[in-house]
Write a protein that holds these residues in place. Structure first.
Motif, PDB file in Angstrom:
ATOM      1  N   TYR A  67       0.855  -1.188   0.000  1.00  0.00           N
ATOM      2  CA  TYR A  67       0.000   0.000   0.000  1.00  0.00           C
ATOM      3  C   TYR A  67       0.893   1.240   0.000  1.00  0.00           C
ATOM      4  CZ  TYR A  67      -4.038  -2.902   1.213  1.00  0.00           C
ATOM      5  OH  TYR A  67      -5.048  -3.839   1.197  1.00  0.00           O
ATOM      6  N   TYR A  68       0.484   2.260  -0.760  1.00  0.00           N
ATOM      7  CA  TYR A  68       1.281   3.488  -0.768  1.00  0.00           C
ATOM      8  C   TYR A  68       0.392   4.708  -0.944  1.00  0.00           C
ATOM      9  CZ  TYR A  68       0.983   3.382  -5.930  1.00  0.00           C
ATOM     10  OH  TYR A  68       0.535   3.368  -7.223  1.00  0.00           O
ATOM     11  N   ARG A  69       0.945   5.850  -0.574  1.00  0.00           N
ATOM     12  CA  ARG A  69       0.240   7.120  -0.652  1.00  0.00           C
ATOM     13  C   ARG A  69       0.524   7.795  -1.991  1.00  0.00           C
ATOM     14  NH1 ARG A  69      -0.892   9.743   4.318  1.00  0.00           N
ATOM     15  NH2 ARG A  69      -1.177  11.610   3.026  1.00  0.00           N
ATOM     16  N   THR A  70      -0.497   7.937  -2.801  1.00  0.00           N
ATOM     17  CA  THR A  70      -0.309   8.518  -4.129  1.00  0.00           C
ATOM     18  C   THR A  70       0.010  10.010  -4.084  1.00  0.00           C
ATOM     19  OG1 THR A  70      -2.696   8.924  -4.323  1.00  0.00           O
ATOM     20  CG2 THR A  70      -1.856   6.837  -5.182  1.00  0.00           C
ATOM     21  N   ASP A  71      -0.340  10.678  -2.985  1.00  0.00           N
ATOM     22  CA  ASP A  71      -0.005  12.102  -2.875  1.00  0.00           C
ATOM     23  C   ASP A  71       1.444  12.321  -2.489  1.00  0.00           C
ATOM     24  OD1 ASP A  71      -0.658  10.905  -0.424  1.00  0.00           O
ATOM     25  OD2 ASP A  71      -1.052  12.845   0.509  1.00  0.00           O
ATOM     26  N   LEU A  72       2.123  11.247  -2.083  1.00  0.00           N
ATOM     27  CA  LEU A  72       3.532  11.343  -1.691  1.00  0.00           C
ATOM     28  C   LEU A  72       4.454  10.592  -2.643  1.00  0.00           C
ATOM     29  CD1 LEU A  72       3.112  10.677   2.151  1.00  0.00           C
ATOM     30  CD2 LEU A  72       3.190  12.890   0.990  1.00  0.00           C
ATOM     31  N   VAL A  73       3.897   9.660  -3.397  1.00  0.00           N
ATOM     32  CA  VAL A  73       4.694   8.779  -4.253  1.00  0.00           C
ATOM     33  C   VAL A  73       4.278   8.968  -5.710  1.00  0.00           C
ATOM     34  CG1 VAL A  73       5.305   6.384  -4.747  1.00  0.00           C
ATOM     35  CG2 VAL A  73       4.871   7.102  -2.377  1.00  0.00           C
ATOM     36  N   LYS A  74       5.209   9.367  -6.548  1.00  0.00           N
ATOM     37  CA  LYS A  74       4.902   9.543  -7.966  1.00  0.00           C
ATOM     38  C   LYS A  74       4.852   8.202  -8.693  1.00  0.00           C
ATOM     39  CE  LYS A  74       6.887  14.192  -8.389  1.00  0.00           C
ATOM     40  NZ  LYS A  74       7.906  15.032  -9.083  1.00  0.00           N
ATOM     41  N   LYS A  75       5.816   7.349  -8.383  1.00  0.00           N
ATOM     42  CA  LYS A  75       5.888   6.036  -9.017  1.00  0.00           C
ATOM     43  C   LYS A  75       6.207   5.008  -7.940  1.00  0.00           C
ATOM     44  CE  LYS A  75       8.230   3.476 -12.729  1.00  0.00           C
ATOM     45  NZ  LYS A  75       9.299   3.529 -13.749  1.00  0.00           N
ATOM     46  N   PRO A  76       5.364   3.993  -7.771  1.00  0.00           N
ATOM     47  CA  PRO A  76       5.598   3.036  -6.681  1.00  0.00           C
ATOM     48  C   PRO A  76       6.895   2.263  -6.855  1.00  0.00           C
ATOM     49  CG  PRO A  76       3.919   2.202  -8.173  1.00  0.00           C
ATOM     50  CD  PRO A  76       4.184   3.631  -8.578  1.00  0.00           C
ATOM     51  N   PRO A  77       7.554   1.925  -5.762  1.00  0.00           N
ATOM     52  CA  PRO A  77       8.840   1.212  -5.840  1.00  0.00           C
ATOM     53  C   PRO A  77       8.671  -0.219  -6.322  1.00  0.00           C
ATOM     54  CG  PRO A  77       8.094   1.342  -3.571  1.00  0.00           C
ATOM     55  CD  PRO A  77       7.150   2.189  -4.371  1.00  0.00           C
ATOM     56  N   ARG A  78       9.602  -0.647  -7.129  1.00  0.00           N
ATOM     57  CA  ARG A  78       9.610  -2.036  -7.616  1.00  0.00           C
ATOM     58  C   ARG A  78      10.716  -2.848  -6.948  1.00  0.00           C
ATOM     59  NH1 ARG A  78       5.219  -3.623 -10.090  1.00  0.00           N
ATOM     60  NH2 ARG A  78       6.190  -4.763 -11.819  1.00  0.00           N
ATOM     61  N   THR A  79      11.659  -2.155  -6.309  1.00  0.00           N
ATOM     62  CA  THR A  79      12.774  -2.835  -5.652  1.00  0.00           C
ATOM     63  C   THR A  79      12.909  -2.331  -4.213  1.00  0.00           C
ATOM     64  OG1 THR A  79      14.439  -1.189  -6.271  1.00  0.00           O
ATOM     65  CG2 THR A  79      13.995  -2.951  -7.859  1.00  0.00           C
ATOM     66  N   TRP A  80      13.643  -3.079  -3.405  1.00  0.00           N
ATOM     67  CA  TRP A  80      13.896  -2.651  -2.034  1.00  0.00           C
ATOM     68  C   TRP A  80      14.689  -1.355  -2.006  1.00  0.00           C
ATOM     69  CZ3 TRP A  80      15.741  -8.096   0.015  1.00  0.00           C
ATOM     70  CH2 TRP A  80      14.609  -8.914   0.194  1.00  0.00           C
TER      71      TRP A  80
END
Length: 416
Positions: free
Chosen positions: A151-164
């Motif tokens: 789960y991630y915050r779209t207002d804080l994250v432009k592109k979700p992480p795919r790696t650690w």
């Protein structure tokens, strides 16, 4: 030995349709018998179950089903079921089993094998079906599935992480700029930590146990990589120390209350988060060292007690309860992941539940937990060992912990 033999004979009689004397002394053929049944499962927190049971009861007045709600916590559910079955009680007919209990319940003769052709297994998600099979026999029917999501915050994250590495980089930037913590999963010393650690090991290309649960396959490199990922997050602060006390509910609340930018959780957390945060919530697959990671497979399977007096009715009820129509209701009314593949591709459902395509991807890439009759004991060792390695001040070498854990698990399997 005599008690074990009695259990085995009861299972053989039930599955083969031969005469079997139940605890009530009736001496009826339980495999072919019909009548009222009970359905024992974890507490219904969404109030969706009873309407489904009412539909069955209206159509089957002589074979009514009664819901027996067990505690919400899986460990407590298992304890009550085991106590009931060890006593050879006829109180439970249909059992809602966590997918990791299949091997234990089958090995102990507590549930009966089922005919594969009686259920539309080819319509279900393939990894989900594997959780109901032990030693090449079908012991239960998949009812709900589950896989971990990020789960991630779209207002804080432009592109979700795919790696650690991307997760680490993004959380560090966000926590410096905003009054919010970074990432959390379920890190309390219980089954949830076993799941989170297993996912990290799988994502690093490893495996803790062989598929049949008879061998420890934990490779030092993968286990060390998995532990170092978690230890690094805690040392650097982008995994909050508070998360060492998180189970599913605590991590869900922390995210939906705006205290986390990222959280690993099951799909059930999506609805409450959207209700609280609206379009600021989105999900993606779990990240891994070099790309998308791998989730542990969760969910509930329906099995029939070896001591049920009305096993034919129990079989028909499971067929009804896992039908396409009811599986749709499992999603729309209960918000639980269904097992029918086609429901994940339904445009109307995707519009209502936007996470379905991601969830399908996660389930298909997920790994079932080992089919071991000793899974509960193995899980306790994994959770306690990993919890100790994550407890501040973090001083234990990840490599040493991995070697110690492998030795402990091998000892358990060797002495069983």
């Amino acid at each position: 030995m005599l008690r074990r033999l009695a259990i085995v004979l009861a299972v053989l009689a039930a599955s083969g349709g031969c005469a079997a004397t139940g605890d009530d002394g009736g001496g009826e053929s339980r495999a072919g018998s019909t009548g009222p049944i009970t359905f024992a499962t974890g507490r219904d927190t969404t109030a969706y179950l009873q309407p489904l049971l009412d539909r069955w009861n209206q159509a089957h007045p002589a074979e009514k089903v009664t819901l027996i709600e067990l505690p919400e916590a899986a460990d407590e559910q298992r304890a009550q079921m085991v106590a009931n079955l060890q006593a050879r009680s006829t109180r439970y007919d249909v059992l809602g089993l966590d997918v990791v209990w299949t091997a234990e319940f089958a090995e102990n003769g507590w549930i009966i094998p089922l005919e594969r052709g009686s259920f539309p297994l080819d319509k279900f998600l393939p990894p989900v079906v594997k959780t109901a099979i032990y030693k090449d026999k079908l012991w239960a029917v998949p009812y709900t599935s589950n896989a971990g999501l990020l789960y991630y915050r779209t207002d804080l994250v432009k592109k979700p992480p795919r790696t650690w590495a991307e997760l680490r980089e993004q959380t560090q930037k966000i926590t410096k700029k905003h009054d919010i913590e970074g990432y959390a999963g379920q890190f309390l010393a219980y089954e949830g930590l076993t799941v989170n650690f297993s996912e990290a090991v799988q994502s690093a290309g490893g495996q803790i146990l062989s598929a049949d649960g008879t061998r420890v396959t934990l490779e030092p490199a993968a286990a060390t990589t998995a532990l170092e990922f978690l230890q690094q997050g805690l040392r650097e602060g982008w995994i909050p120390e508070e998360s060492l006390n998180y189970k599913e509910e605590e991590s869900r609340l922390a995210f939906q209350e705006g205290r986390l930018a990222f959280a690993r959780n099951w799909p059930h957390a999506y609805g409450p988060a959207r209700n609280r945060l609206g379009d600021k919530v989105a999900v993606t697959t779990l990240p891994g060292p070099d790309g998308p990671g791998s989730s542990s497979l969760g969910g509930i399977n329906l099995a029939i007690s070896a001591y049920s007096q009305h096993q034919q009715t129990a079989t028909e009820f499971i067929r009804y309860f896992t039908s396409l129509e009811n599986e749709r209701r499992v999603l729309t009314e209960g918000s639980f992941p269904p097992v029918w593949t086609e429901l994940y591709d339904d445009p109307e459902l995707i519009e209502r539940f936007p996470y379905l395509p991601v969830l399908k991807e996660s389930i298909l890439a997920a790994e079932p937990r080992a089919a071991s009759p000793h899974y509960n004991q193995l899980s306790l060792v994994i959770a306690s060992t990993v919890a100790k390695a994550l407890t501040p001040p973090i001083s234990e070498s990840a490599n040493d912990v991995a070697a110690s854990l492998k030795a402990e698990l091998e000892e358990i399997i060797r002495t069983q």
